[in-house]
Design a protein around this motif. Structure first.
Motif, PDB file in Angstrom:
ATOM      1  N   ASP A   2      12.016  59.122  56.069  1.00 59.76           N
ATOM      2  CA  ASP A   2      13.460  59.940  56.168  1.00 59.76           C
ATOM      3  C   ASP A   2      13.392  60.779  54.868  1.00 59.76           C
ATOM      4  O   ASP A   2      13.659  60.415  53.743  1.00 59.76           O
TER       5      ASP A   2
ATOM      6  N   ARG B  27      19.003  62.686  57.637  1.00 62.81           N
ATOM      7  CA  ARG B  27      19.525  62.548  58.992  1.00 62.81           C
ATOM      8  C   ARG B  27      18.919  61.803  60.022  1.00 62.81           C
ATOM      9  O   ARG B  27      19.585  60.913  60.419  1.00 62.81           O
ATOM     10  N   ARG B  28      17.868  61.541  59.998  1.00 64.35           N
ATOM     11  CA  ARG B  28      16.844  60.789  60.841  1.00 64.35           C
ATOM     12  C   ARG B  28      15.493  60.530  60.269  1.00 64.35           C
ATOM     13  O   ARG B  28      15.033  61.415  59.437  1.00 64.35           O
ATOM     14  N   SER B  29      14.975  59.611  60.606  1.00 61.48           N
ATOM     15  CA  SER B  29      13.508  59.323  60.225  1.00 61.48           C
ATOM     16  C   SER B  29      12.616  60.040  61.082  1.00 61.48           C
ATOM     17  O   SER B  29      12.961  60.775  62.186  1.00 61.48           O
TER      18      SER B  29
ATOM     19  N   ARG C  13      18.365  51.906  65.126  1.00 61.32           N
ATOM     20  CA  ARG C  13      18.425  52.805  66.217  1.00 61.32           C
ATOM     21  C   ARG C  13      19.024  52.247  67.397  1.00 61.32           C
ATOM     22  O   ARG C  13      19.995  52.788  67.946  1.00 61.32           O
TER      23      ARG C  13
END
Length: 234
Positions: free
Chosen positions: A110, A114-116, A194
């Motif tokens: 990441d 924001r996201r991996s 997630r």
């Protein structure tokens, strides 16, 4: 840590790969190794990318892909051999991690908050896969998967920019169920978060019988998505 193989041509298991380079910031996702680096303007991203390419040399041309965006450099090591990643790609992974660390830029899944890293596939349910596969191949400008080409095999973007498309056999018509769903492959240790986020956003967990290989979720209108990891597939 799993003992390293000295044979660069031996295809390695997902567990071996994760044990070997997971602590360097790489994540094994859908048959590839992925990592990111948090950076600044695009010129800096390009300069760092150039240095990492130089560190690997031309030997990495067949397995290294880079995505350059302002603020983020994403790296993907993919297997030139359809059978899977080998010790050769692990060597590149270590070389890149070392070169990045020497620049004060550790790899991390990441890199922008924001996201991996992740990989996306699209699955199309079909009664006659061999009949519909040529349509999707033609309309998307896709090609046969390396080592594939059979009437039921996945199709891929020849430029490696779009998600792979695979086909799932239906046993009969399903008028009340969507016939296209997304497979989102994430790092194995990030799947629970997630899934919690998806459920918190109004989703429903339809099945976890095949977890941690995959979980089946749905939105409030029963459109499905699978969160998948490498675990349970070796």
């Amino acid at each position: 840590m799993t003992r390293e193989t000295s044979d660069d041509d031996v295809v390695l298991s997902a567990g071996h790969i994760t044990a070997a380079v997971g602590d360097l910031g790489w994540r094994y996702v859908l048959g590839t190794l992925r990592a990111s680096i948090r950076l600044g303007p695009l010129w800096q991203v390009a300069e760092v990318a150039t240095e990492l390419i130089r560190a690997c040399g031309t030997a990495a041309d067949g397995c290294l892909r880079l995505d350059l965006r302002p603020g983020r450099l994403e790296l993907v090591l993919h297997p030139p051999d359809p059978a899977g990643l080998t010790g050769r790609e692990l060597t590149h992974a270590r070389t890149i991690a070392t070169a990045a660390a020497e620049m004060g830029l550790p790899l991390e899944p990441d890199a922008d908050g924001r996201r991996s890293v992740q990989a996306l596939e699209i699955a199309i349910d079909a009664l006659d896969i061999a009949e519909i596969r040529p349509f999707w191949k033609a309309v998307l400008g896709y090609a046969d998967e390396p080592g594939g080409g059979g009437p039921g095999d996945p199709i891929v973007d020849p430029l490696a920019q779009g998600p792979a498309i695979w086909f799932q056999q239906l046993s009969g018509p399903r008028a009340q169920r969507n016939r296209l769903h997304l497979d989102v492959s994430v790092p194995h240790d990030e799947a629970p978060q997630r899934i919690r986020a998806a459920l918190g956003a109004g989703g429903t967990l339809l099945s976890e019988t095949r977890a941690p290989s995959f979980w089946i979720l749905a939105d409030c209108e029963d459109n499905e998505a699978c969160v998948t990891t490498w675990q349970g597939r070796d």
